[in-house]
Design a protein around this motif. Structure first.
Motif, PDB file in Angstrom:
ATOM      1  N   GLU A 117     -35.786 -82.008  22.395  1.00 56.09           N
ATOM      2  CA  GLU A 117     -35.716 -83.461  22.224  1.00 56.09           C
ATOM      3  C   GLU A 117     -36.422 -84.164  23.370  1.00 56.09           C
ATOM      4  O   GLU A 117     -37.119 -85.166  23.180  1.00 56.09           O
ATOM      5  CB  GLU A 117     -34.262 -83.914  22.165  1.00 56.09           C
ATOM      6  N   MET A 118     -36.243 -83.639  24.585  1.00 57.30           N
ATOM      7  CA  MET A 118     -36.943 -84.210  25.730  1.00 57.30           C
ATOM      8  C   MET A 118     -38.446 -84.037  25.579  1.00 57.30           C
ATOM      9  O   MET A 118     -39.230 -84.928  25.938  1.00 57.30           O
ATOM     10  CB  MET A 118     -36.447 -83.545  27.023  1.00 57.30           C
ATOM     11  N   ALA A 119     -38.851 -82.872  25.018  1.00 57.96           N
ATOM     12  CA  ALA A 119     -40.283 -82.617  24.822  1.00 57.96           C
ATOM     13  C   ALA A 119     -40.912 -83.641  23.885  1.00 57.96           C
ATOM     14  O   ALA A 119     -42.094 -83.984  24.028  1.00 57.96           O
ATOM     15  CB  ALA A 119     -40.485 -81.208  24.273  1.00 57.96           C
ATOM     16  N   LEU A 120     -40.128 -84.150  22.932  1.00 57.13           N
ATOM     17  CA  LEU A 120     -40.650 -85.092  21.949  1.00 57.13           C
ATOM     18  C   LEU A 120     -40.994 -86.450  22.548  1.00 57.13           C
ATOM     19  O   LEU A 120     -41.739 -87.223  21.935  1.00 57.13           O
ATOM     20  CB  LEU A 120     -39.640 -85.278  20.815  1.00 57.13           C
ATOM     21  N   ILE A 121     -40.446 -86.767  23.727  1.00 61.72           N
ATOM     22  CA  ILE A 121     -40.722 -88.081  24.327  1.00 61.72           C
ATOM     23  C   ILE A 121     -41.315 -87.955  25.732  1.00 61.72           C
ATOM     24  O   ILE A 121     -41.265 -88.906  26.514  1.00 61.72           O
ATOM     25  CB  ILE A 121     -39.454 -88.965  24.359  1.00 61.72           C
ATOM     26  N   LEU A 160     -43.954 -90.269  20.823  1.00 57.53           N
ATOM     27  CA  LEU A 160     -44.696 -91.324  21.509  1.00 57.53           C
ATOM     28  C   LEU A 160     -45.819 -91.850  20.618  1.00 57.53           C
ATOM     29  O   LEU A 160     -46.041 -93.056  20.508  1.00 57.53           O
ATOM     30  CB  LEU A 160     -45.277 -90.798  22.826  1.00 57.53           C
ATOM     31  N   TYR A 161     -46.524 -90.928  19.968  1.00 60.37           N
ATOM     32  CA  TYR A 161     -47.657 -91.319  19.118  1.00 60.37           C
ATOM     33  C   TYR A 161     -47.176 -91.921  17.803  1.00 60.37           C
ATOM     34  O   TYR A 161     -47.820 -92.816  17.249  1.00 60.37           O
ATOM     35  CB  TYR A 161     -48.547 -90.096  18.864  1.00 60.37           C
ATOM     36  N   VAL A 162     -46.044 -91.423  17.307  1.00 60.66           N
ATOM     37  CA  VAL A 162     -45.480 -91.981  16.077  1.00 60.66           C
ATOM     38  C   VAL A 162     -45.076 -93.437  16.305  1.00 60.66           C
ATOM     39  O   VAL A 162     -45.374 -94.313  15.480  1.00 60.66           O
ATOM     40  CB  VAL A 162     -44.267 -91.143  15.624  1.00 60.66           C
ATOM     41  N   ILE A 163     -44.409 -93.702  17.423  1.00 56.37           N
ATOM     42  CA  ILE A 163     -43.974 -95.070  17.739  1.00 56.37           C
ATOM     43  C   ILE A 163     -45.178 -95.985  17.937  1.00 56.37           C
ATOM     44  O   ILE A 163     -45.169 -97.149  17.533  1.00 56.37           O
ATOM     45  CB  ILE A 163     -43.082 -95.068  19.003  1.00 56.37           C
ATOM     46  N   LYS A 164     -46.231 -95.474  18.531  1.00 54.92           N
ATOM     47  CA  LYS A 164     -47.429 -96.293  18.774  1.00 54.92           C
ATOM     48  C   LYS A 164     -48.033 -96.795  17.473  1.00 54.92           C
ATOM     49  O   LYS A 164     -48.625 -97.877  17.424  1.00 54.92           O
ATOM     50  CB  LYS A 164     -48.475 -95.497  19.556  1.00 54.92           C
ATOM     51  N   GLY A 165     -47.869 -96.013  16.399  1.00 57.10           N
ATOM     52  CA  GLY A 165     -48.443 -96.395  15.124  1.00 57.10           C
ATOM     53  C   GLY A 165     -47.627 -97.399  14.331  1.00 57.10           C
ATOM     54  O   GLY A 165     -48.069 -97.831  13.257  1.00 57.10           O
ATOM     55  N   ILE A 166     -46.471 -97.796  14.857  1.00 53.54           N
ATOM     56  CA  ILE A 166     -45.608 -98.724  14.108  1.00 53.54           C
ATOM     57  C   ILE A 166     -46.225-100.117  14.028  1.00 53.54           C
ATOM     58  O   ILE A 166     -46.177-100.772  12.983  1.00 53.54           O
ATOM     59  CB  ILE A 166     -44.214 -98.798  14.768  1.00 53.54           C
ATOM     60  N   ALA A 167     -46.816-100.592  15.141  1.00 51.64           N
ATOM     61  CA  ALA A 167     -47.380-101.947  15.171  1.00 51.64           C
ATOM     62  C   ALA A 167     -48.633-101.954  16.050  1.00 51.64           C
ATOM     63  O   ALA A 167     -48.732-101.180  17.010  1.00 51.64           O
ATOM     64  CB  ALA A 167     -46.344-102.946  15.700  1.00 51.64           C
TER      65      ALA A 167
END
Length: 426
Positions: free
Chosen positions: A366-370, A378-385
């Motif tokens: 889970e830590m590796a994912l962020i 990180l990249y998934v969240i960047k694509g939200i807006a």
């Protein structure tokens, strides 16, 4: 140990050459087979045998189910349910976001799907209410990681396929830690919201709450169906994936009508891309593990650990440090497939509970994912807006990485949190 050093150097070379992880592992394996004159026929036998598995069959099923729920905008409905119940509390929108992430995690098995599904509805809502942008991005990134801890979980399926542990027990083992982590994130969200002065919303009426619950009751039943079926023994995790997939189609096509039949080919193509990527990593890693076993590297490492007289706890701490490093450069499935063929024999020698270690490993992942530079969320969240910058996300997730580190310590110190429910299963 000369062969072990050669293996490490070769693997590092192919990884940093820019090859995808699955092909890098396969390439390293083929070169090692040629160098050490091992039988080349093990390549085909291992690659095809690794994917001919009833357990691994659950992976593409959960991936497809997750994609259907994502494109069917089920996250919107879940966020609405959570919001009407908690929006009047301090940090109500933040609490609703975490609860929605936890609930969607219980039906998707994917952290990326959880982050983007809830993020698309929660991010604009929190920005409109004046929440701090970095805090919001960090909350969404960390909330998404619940997708691999709360069952079903694709990394836990992969772990079970390598260690031959019961995937059902691994799923159930993640329930209590997942609930505890959700509670920790809620407490932190409330504290930050009070400090930031984020105003709570007007309470929803009881009529509104019951109206929203009636509207979304069918979606709320999906995790009950999956987890209840596994826990009671009604069906296996793979069968649960098939049942969940069928139910998600009914949910999105007939009940909510957020998808149409003509949407399914595109959804299937997206799911096939993700599933094939995971399949290539599994095939390459199991071939690599087979080669290392034939070179007796796991046995030699086990003897080395025993000669060093490392205790089980010292070994787990050392492995967690290694996972933190690997988490910065590899994604979750790759880390499991790369390390577990080596680690599994050592766990047996040190009498480490594989169910407990699976949850410890998952929290580390889970830590590796962020964590940058490869943190997928990180990249998934960047694509939200379009107005989101990577620097804002990295700063936002920093305190949540510390929260996960503290939770990792709790998971290590209190094994019963992970093992009590599996021990209660039939």
């Amino acid at each position: 140990m000369i062969s072990f050093i050669l293996v490490c150097l070769l693997l590092l070379c192919v990884l940093f050459a820019g090859l995808p992880v699955g092909f890098a592992l396969g390439t390293a394996s083929v070169v090692l087979i040629a160098v050490f004159a091992l039988p080349m026929k093990i390549v085909a036998a291992t690659v095809f045998g690794s994917l001919d598995s009833f357990v691994i069959l659950a992976v593409p099923l959960y991936v497809l189910m997750s994609q259907i729920l994502l494109d069917g905008r089920i996250g919107d409905e879940l966020f609405e349910v959570m919001n009407v119940w908690v929006r009047h509390l301090p940090g109500g929108l933040a609490i609703a976001t975490i609860l929605a992430c936890g609930f969607f995690a219980a039906i998707s098995g994917s952290s990326a799907a959880t982050a983007v599904t809830i993020g698309m509805v929660a991010y604009p809502a929190m920005m409109e209410r004046g929440y701090d942008k970095k805090f919001t991005l960090g909350l969404l990134g960390c909330g998404g990681t619940l997708g691999i801890l709360i069952p079903p979980s694709i990394p836990l399926i992969v772990y079970g396929s390598i260690t031959e542990e019961s995937v059902g027990k691994l799923f159930i083992a993640g329930i209590i830690p997942g609930l505890v982590l959700t509670a920790i994130l809620i407490i932190y969200a409330v504290i930050r919201s009070k400090m930031g002065g984020f105003a709570p919303m007007v309470p929803a009426t009881w009529n509104d709450r019951f109206r929203v619950m009636r509207k979304n009751i069918w979606g709320m039943l999906l995790p009950v169906l999956i987890l209840g079926g596994i826990y009671t023994g009604a069906f296996t995790p793979t069968e649960a994936a098939a049942v969940g997939l069928f139910y998600s189609l009914i949910l999105t096509l007939l009940i909510y009508r957020t998808l149409k039949i003509q949407d399914l080919p595109g959804i299937c193509m997206k799911a096939v891309g993700t599933a094939c990527m995971i399949a290539m990593i599994i095939a390459g890693a199991l071939l690599f593990g087979r080669v290392m076993t034939m070179l007796e590297i796991p046995q030699k490492l086990t003897e080395l650990i025993i000669d060093w007289k490392l205790s089980a706890m010292m070994f787990v701490v050392a492995m967690n440090i290694l996972m933190l490093v690997l988490g910065c450069i590899l994604e979750t499935v790759s880390i499991i497939m790369l390390t577990m063929p080596l680690v599994a024999p050592i766990m047996v020698a040190l009498s480490i509970d594989p169910i407990w270690y699976a949850i410890v490993l998952t929290v580390n992942l889970e830590m590796a994912l962020i964590t940058p530079p490869v943190g997928m969320n990180l990249y998934v969240i960047k694509g939200i807006a379009p107005d989101i910058r990577m620097s804002e996300i990295v700063k936002g997730v920093a305190p949540f990485v510390l929260l996960l580190a503290a939770f990792l310590v709790l998971t290590i110190l209190f094994p019963a949190m992970s093992t009590w429910l599996p021990n209660m299963m039939k």
